[in-house]
Each structure stands twice: as structure tokens, then as C-alpha cells.
Design an enzyme around this catalytic site. Structure first.
Site, PDB file in Angstrom:
ATOM      1  CG  HIS A  13      22.359  10.357  26.739  1.00 13.21           C
ATOM      2  ND1 HIS A  13      23.097  11.508  26.649  1.00 13.21           N
ATOM      3  CD2 HIS A  13      23.205   9.423  27.215  1.00 13.21           C
ATOM      4  CE1 HIS A  13      24.336  11.274  27.049  1.00 13.21           C
ATOM      5  NE2 HIS A  13      24.421  10.001  27.394  1.00 13.21           N
ATOM      6  CG  ASN A  16      17.497  13.265  28.150  1.00  9.89           C
ATOM      7  OD1 ASN A  16      17.216  14.292  28.726  1.00  9.89           O
ATOM      8  ND2 ASN A  16      17.262  12.068  28.660  1.00  9.89           N
ATOM      9  N   GLY A  17      17.405  14.905  23.932  1.00  9.57           N
ATOM     10  CA  GLY A  17      17.969  15.363  22.667  1.00  9.57           C
ATOM     11  C   GLY A  17      17.358  14.667  21.465  1.00  9.57           C
ATOM     12  NE  ARG A  24      -2.484   9.920  12.974  1.00  8.76           N
ATOM     13  CZ  ARG A  24      -3.167  10.835  13.634  1.00  8.76           C
ATOM     14  NH1 ARG A  24      -2.577  11.924  14.077  1.00  8.76           N
ATOM     15  NH2 ARG A  24      -4.451  10.658  13.858  1.00  8.76           N
ATOM     16  CG  ASP A  45      19.912  13.548  36.017  1.00  7.98           C
ATOM     17  OD1 ASP A  45      18.780  13.299  35.528  1.00  7.98           O
ATOM     18  OD2 ASP A  45      20.681  14.388  35.522  1.00  7.98           O
ATOM     19  CG  HIS A  48      19.304  14.166  31.814  1.00 10.22           C
ATOM     20  ND1 HIS A  48      20.133  14.608  32.831  1.00 10.22           N
ATOM     21  CD2 HIS A  48      19.875  14.563  30.660  1.00 10.22           C
ATOM     22  CE1 HIS A  48      21.155  15.253  32.299  1.00 10.22           C
ATOM     23  NE2 HIS A  48      21.025  15.241  30.987  1.00 10.22           N
ATOM     24  CG  ASP A  70      25.259  13.127  29.863  1.00  4.69           C
ATOM     25  OD1 ASP A  70      26.226  13.012  29.084  1.00  4.69           O
ATOM     26  OD2 ASP A  70      24.414  14.038  29.771  1.00  4.69           O
ATOM     27  CB  ALA A 105      25.481  21.543  30.339  1.00  5.31           C
TER      28      ALA A 105
END
Length: 166
Positions: A13, A16-17, A24, A45, A48, A70, A105
Site C-alpha cells: 500500500h 498509506n500507513g 533527508r 481508488d 488512498h 484493499d 478502513a
């Protein structure tokens, strides 16, 4: 870099996350872009990842972007309340968010829509289709698929990826 040097070959992904790229501190995304053996997953989508960054990813990691959905259980369903494991999720306008906190989610994305979103973002049809088919197959080590630049002969596979008919 240590994970990729040790053999990790997929960045889950992209964007994301994970921490963002910094000049740097390039972070996981920068490390993945710097390793030619790494496939970068993209949830296309339009929630995201912004189209500008989709184009950047396809340009910077040519032939290494794999579209993923996802998708959660609400995919193909109407807006409403759903669960993602033990978490309560609300889907509004097709976008799945945690009821508590509002974080994304998963998604309700289907692969055909992912391909269309990538194309509408300015990626060529051939690159979009490869990202939905060939690149994920290569990342999974499916031998039935050709190497980059080779012609693709039509075939069918079983659930294990073995060729069963031509």
C-alpha cells in the site's frame, strides 16, 4: 533498506500507513523506489492516493506498480454500517472509514475500477493493465507469465497458478 536487502520484495500500500517521503529521510517508499526488485502496491481508488502521486509512482517505478483493491466486505454493497474484523466501519459515498476516529478502513474498490482510475489519471492503458495483471503475477512468482518484453500467449491457470489449458 534493511528489509529489502534481506529479501523483502513488496511494499504494501504505497503512501498509506507510512511516513511520507522527505528529502533527508526517504522512508519506506523511498527505499522501495531505490530497489529495482521491489514491487509497489497501489490502492487506486482516488481516496488512498491522489492522481498526481499515482502518476509519480508509475513514472518512478516503471513496471513495478501492482494494483491492489484493499477491498473489505462492503465492496459491491450500498453505503451503510459494516465490520472490519472487530472494528465498526461506516461506508459513505463508497468510502469506508472507521466509525471511531474516521480513518480509512480498507476500500470498496474493484479491480476494474482501479484500472479505470489509473487510466483517467493519465497512465497508459497498457501500463494500467500490466499493473492489474502481469506485475502482481510476477510479484507472486507465477511462472505462467512472460518476462518483461516477452509476448503473452493466452492460457488458463488453476488456483495455484499452474497452467491448465492453452
Amino acid at each position: 533498506m534493511a528489509a529489502f536487502d534481506a529479501g523483502a520484495s513488496v511494499l504494501t500500500h504505497a503512501f498509506n500507513g507510512m511516513p511520507g517521503m522527505h528529502h533527508r529521510e526517504p522512508g519506506p517508499l523511498g527505499a522501495a523506489l531505490d530497489c529495482a526488485h521491489v514491487t509497489l502496491e497501489l490502492i487506486a481508488d482516488l481516496v488512498h492516493v491522489h492522481p498526481t502521486l499515482m502518476r509519480l509512482l508509475f513514472s518512478a517505478a516503471s513496471g513495478r506498480v501492482a494494483l491492489v483493491s484493499d477491498a473489505m466486505s462492503a465492496t459491491g454493497c450500498s453505503d451503510g454500517a459494516y465490520a472490519l474484523g472487530s472494528l465498526e466501519v461506516t461506508v459513505t459515498g463508497g468510502v469506508a472509514r472507521l466509525k471511531e476516529g474516521g480513518s480509512i478502513a480498507g476500500s470498496t474498490l474493484t479491480m476494474d475500477r482501479a484500472v479505470r482510475h489509473v487510466i483517467s489519471s493519465g497512465i497508459s492503458v497498457s501500463d494500467a493493465l500490466a499493473a492489474a495483471t502481469l506485475t502482481p503475477a510476477w510479484a507472486m512468482g507465477l511462472k505462467a507469465f512472460p518476462s518483461p518484453g516477452e509476448a503473452l500467449e493466452p492460457f488458463l491457470t488453476d488456483a495455484d497458478g499452474n497452467t491448465v489449458a492453452a
